[in-house]
Design an enzyme around this catalytic site. Structure first.
Site, PDB file in Angstrom:
ATOM      1  N   LYS A  86       0.845  -1.191   0.000  1.00  0.00           N
ATOM      2  CA  LYS A  86       0.000   0.000   0.000  1.00  0.00           C
ATOM      3  C   LYS A  86       0.880   1.240   0.000  1.00  0.00           C
ATOM      4  CE  LYS A  86      -1.435   2.881   2.243  1.00  0.00           C
ATOM      5  NZ  LYS A  86      -1.253   4.378   2.115  1.00  0.00           N
TER       6      LYS A  86
ATOM      7  N   CYS B 171      12.570  10.236   9.738  1.00  0.00           N
ATOM      8  CA  CYS B 171      12.194   9.940  11.119  1.00  0.00           C
ATOM      9  C   CYS B 171      13.396   9.920  12.054  1.00  0.00           C
ATOM     10  CB  CYS B 171      11.443   8.614  11.188  1.00  0.00           C
ATOM     11  SG  CYS B 171      12.255   7.268  10.312  1.00  0.00           S
TER      12      CYS B 171
ATOM     13  N   GLU C 103       7.766  15.746  16.477  1.00  0.00           N
ATOM     14  CA  GLU C 103       8.451  15.541  15.203  1.00  0.00           C
ATOM     15  C   GLU C 103       7.970  16.577  14.190  1.00  0.00           C
ATOM     16  OE1 GLU C 103       9.777  11.611  12.820  1.00  0.00           O
ATOM     17  OE2 GLU C 103       7.618  11.849  13.066  1.00  0.00           O
TER      18      GLU C 103
ATOM     19  N   SER D 104       3.958   7.731  10.840  1.00  0.00           N
ATOM     20  CA  SER D 104       3.878   8.532  12.051  1.00  0.00           C
ATOM     21  C   SER D 104       3.526   7.683  13.270  1.00  0.00           C
ATOM     22  CB  SER D 104       2.830   9.631  11.888  1.00  0.00           C
ATOM     23  OG  SER D 104       1.522   9.084  11.918  1.00  0.00           O
TER      24      SER D 104
ATOM     25  N   GLU E 164       7.623   0.949  12.432  1.00  0.00           N
ATOM     26  CA  GLU E 164       8.747   1.890  12.456  1.00  0.00           C
ATOM     27  C   GLU E 164       8.149   3.288  12.411  1.00  0.00           C
ATOM     28  OE1 GLU E 164      11.650   4.227   9.928  1.00  0.00           O
ATOM     29  OE2 GLU E 164      11.533   2.200   9.082  1.00  0.00           O
TER      30      GLU E 164
ATOM     31  N   ALA F  11      -0.360   7.312  13.618  1.00  0.00           N
ATOM     32  CA  ALA F  11      -0.918   6.239  12.793  1.00  0.00           C
ATOM     33  C   ALA F  11      -0.482   4.881  13.307  1.00  0.00           C
ATOM     34  CB  ALA F  11      -0.492   6.422  11.341  1.00  0.00           C
ATOM     35  N   GLY F  12       0.757   4.769  13.779  1.00  0.00           N
ATOM     36  CA  GLY F  12       1.255   3.507  14.312  1.00  0.00           C
ATOM     37  C   GLY F  12       0.491   3.046  15.533  1.00  0.00           C
TER      38      GLY F  12
END
Length: 496
Positions: A170, A279, A378, A223, A244, A226-227
């Protein structure tokens, strides 16, 4: 123009009912391509195709050397397209052409030849002789961000395929184009239908992929926000996840550092890497209070030489940010820092003369403390904050005072001193006068920076399940005795 209308499922481009999406260059704001976004129904078709290919297809049952041969052939198909692929990705996300993201030789050469885990013999003395084997984890949902779409896709896809998994890839809506090229190359190399499927999708439809019961493992880079959501879904389903996530890495510059030698590395390898959209970037630069002004002056001298502009120009050091919303986000963080009392030592605005594109000047902020939002969150842009410290212990305290733990660095003239400090930084990768990130070394984070590892043999092992196959011991103990002992140990009478 690069256009793909449909989803790549079962080794073919299939019609799609999804929305058409224009892919826009962040440097010129002009359309460079168009794709179709997946619907939930098409996600279901892709996941079912991968499920069928895993459960009934030949790929997981091939000898590992046969799988290696297909991967190597795909590399041969892609190799002549390296320059074209690099240009395509640079047009998509604005990352400078000098990084040559389309040059896939290293990814295929390294990941395709990783050592495959061998079976291990083990015993329960007098009871059982066992073999511990690694089996492919199943269907992998590989979800890739826009900032490094080629290496981040291949570091998921190649180890998963080598392990014998099937994949639903994706890509991000900002950078969906190159993954069709990968899928077509694997098809030409002989990859069976359903083993690799490509489905660009927005956030809502991507969540549908994560929730699919046909998916056994989610491998996500993106991010932390989202993780967390992906991790919660996978936890609810008891599904494995490799996450990650974000970072707010610190580079500790010690009082004995040679700035003539190290200042450029602190910035170019850290704060400015990938247009600042990385990141692991060293966004917090910790300097001894006694050398603060001297070091800021040295860093500003480096930034004065940075060329911002056309990412397709090999002389460019910094290209545009990926989207207008990302530029707005970065500028918002700069304003936030100024509102909390920080000051701009360099940059802080938009480059002169660049009327098109989503550019931000490389920006160095001083007068910041580690409690500011600018230093906690971040940013994902070419912005660094200089934070003074009093001694080594104070530097370690500030470096570790973060919710993240992806990377870090120590710069010093004394490697033993640097190594000792690096060992106390709570992060997955810490370099001493070095970056420390490469295909050969495991990569991942502590704390809010994620779960699991990519790269190296450790990254390959993430795509396996561990199975024990036990046989009666050659000592001749009866099977009934083995069974009774096992029941007694497992507490078979308990409600669990």
């Amino acid at each position: 123009m690069f256009e793909r209308h449909g989803m790549f499922i079962d080794n073919q481009l299939t019609p799609s009912a999804g929305e058409e999406l224009d892919v826009v260059s962040p440097a010129t704001e002009e359309r460079i391509g168009r794709v179709t976004l997946a619907t939930k129904a098409e996600i279901d078709r892709a996941a079912a195709s991968a499920r069928q290919a895993f459960d009934a297809g030949p790929w997981p049952r091939m000898a590992v050397e046969e799988r290696r041969a297909v991967i190597a052939k795909a590399a041969d198909v892609l190799r002549p397209q390296a320059a074209e692929l690099s240009e395509l990705v640079t047009k998509e996300n604005g990352i400078i052409i000098r990084y040559q993201q389309g040059n896939v030789a290293h990814e295929f050469g390294y990941y395709g030849n990783l050592p495959y885990p061998e079976p291990v013999a083990r015993q329960i003395p007098g009871e059982a002789d066992a073999t511990i084997v690694k089996e492919p984890a199943g269907v992998v949902a590989a979800i890739v961000p826009w900032n490094a779409p080629v290496p981040l896709a291949l570091e998921k896809v190649i180890p998963a395929l080598l392990a014998g998994c099937t994949v639903v890839l994706k890509p991000s809506p900002e950078t969906p184009l190159q993954d069709y090229v990968f899928a077509e190359a694997f098809r030409e190399a002989g990859l069976p239908p359903g083993v690799l499927n490509v489905v660009p999708a927005d956030r809502e439809v991507s969540e549908h992929l994560v929730r699919s019961r046909d998916v056994d493992l989610v491998s996500f880079t993106g991010s932390t926000a989202a993780g967390r959501k992906i991790g919660a879904i996978c936890g609810e389903q008891l599904k494995r996840a490799i996450l990650e996530l974000g970072g707010k890495s610190a580079a500790i510059v010690l009082d004995d550092a040679d700035l003539d030698e190290l200042a450029a590395m602190v910035l170019h390898t850290g704060m400015l890497l990938n247009n600042g959209e990385g990141c692991i970037n060293w966004a917090r630069i910790l300097v001894p209070r006694s050398r603060h002004d001297e070091m800021v002056e040295a860093f500003c001298g480096v930034l004065e030489q940075v060329k911002v502009g056309d990412p397709l120009d090999p002389a460019t050091d910094i290209g545009p940010l990926v989207a207008e919303r990302q530029r707005d986000r970065v500028e918002g963080y700069i304003r936030s820092g100024l509102g909390e009392g920080a000051k701009i030592a360099f940059g802080g605005g938009r480059p002169a003369g660049l009327t098109k594109g989503w550019f931000v000047e490389p920006t160095l902020v001083v007068g910041a403390d580690n409690g500011m939002r600018l230093c906690r969150e971040e940013i994902f842009g070419p912005v660094g904050t200089v934070i003074p410290y009093d001694d080594d212990e104070d530097a370690l305290r500030i470096a570790n005072d973060t919710n993240y733990g992806l990377g870090g660095a120590v710069f010093t003239g004394d490697l033993d001193r640097g190594r000792a400090l690096a060992g106390r930084i709570r992060a997955g990768t810490v370099g001493v006068n070095a970056f420390g990130v490469g295909h050969e070394l495991p990569f991942g984070g502590y704390k809010d920076s994620g779960i699991g590892r990519s790269h190296g043999p450790e990254g390959l092992l993430e795509y396996f399940e561990t199975k024990t196959i036990a046989l009666p011991s050659t000592s001749g103990v009866a099977a009934s005795a083995i069974g009774a002992a096992t029941i007694a140990r497992s507490g078979a009478d308990s409600p669990s």
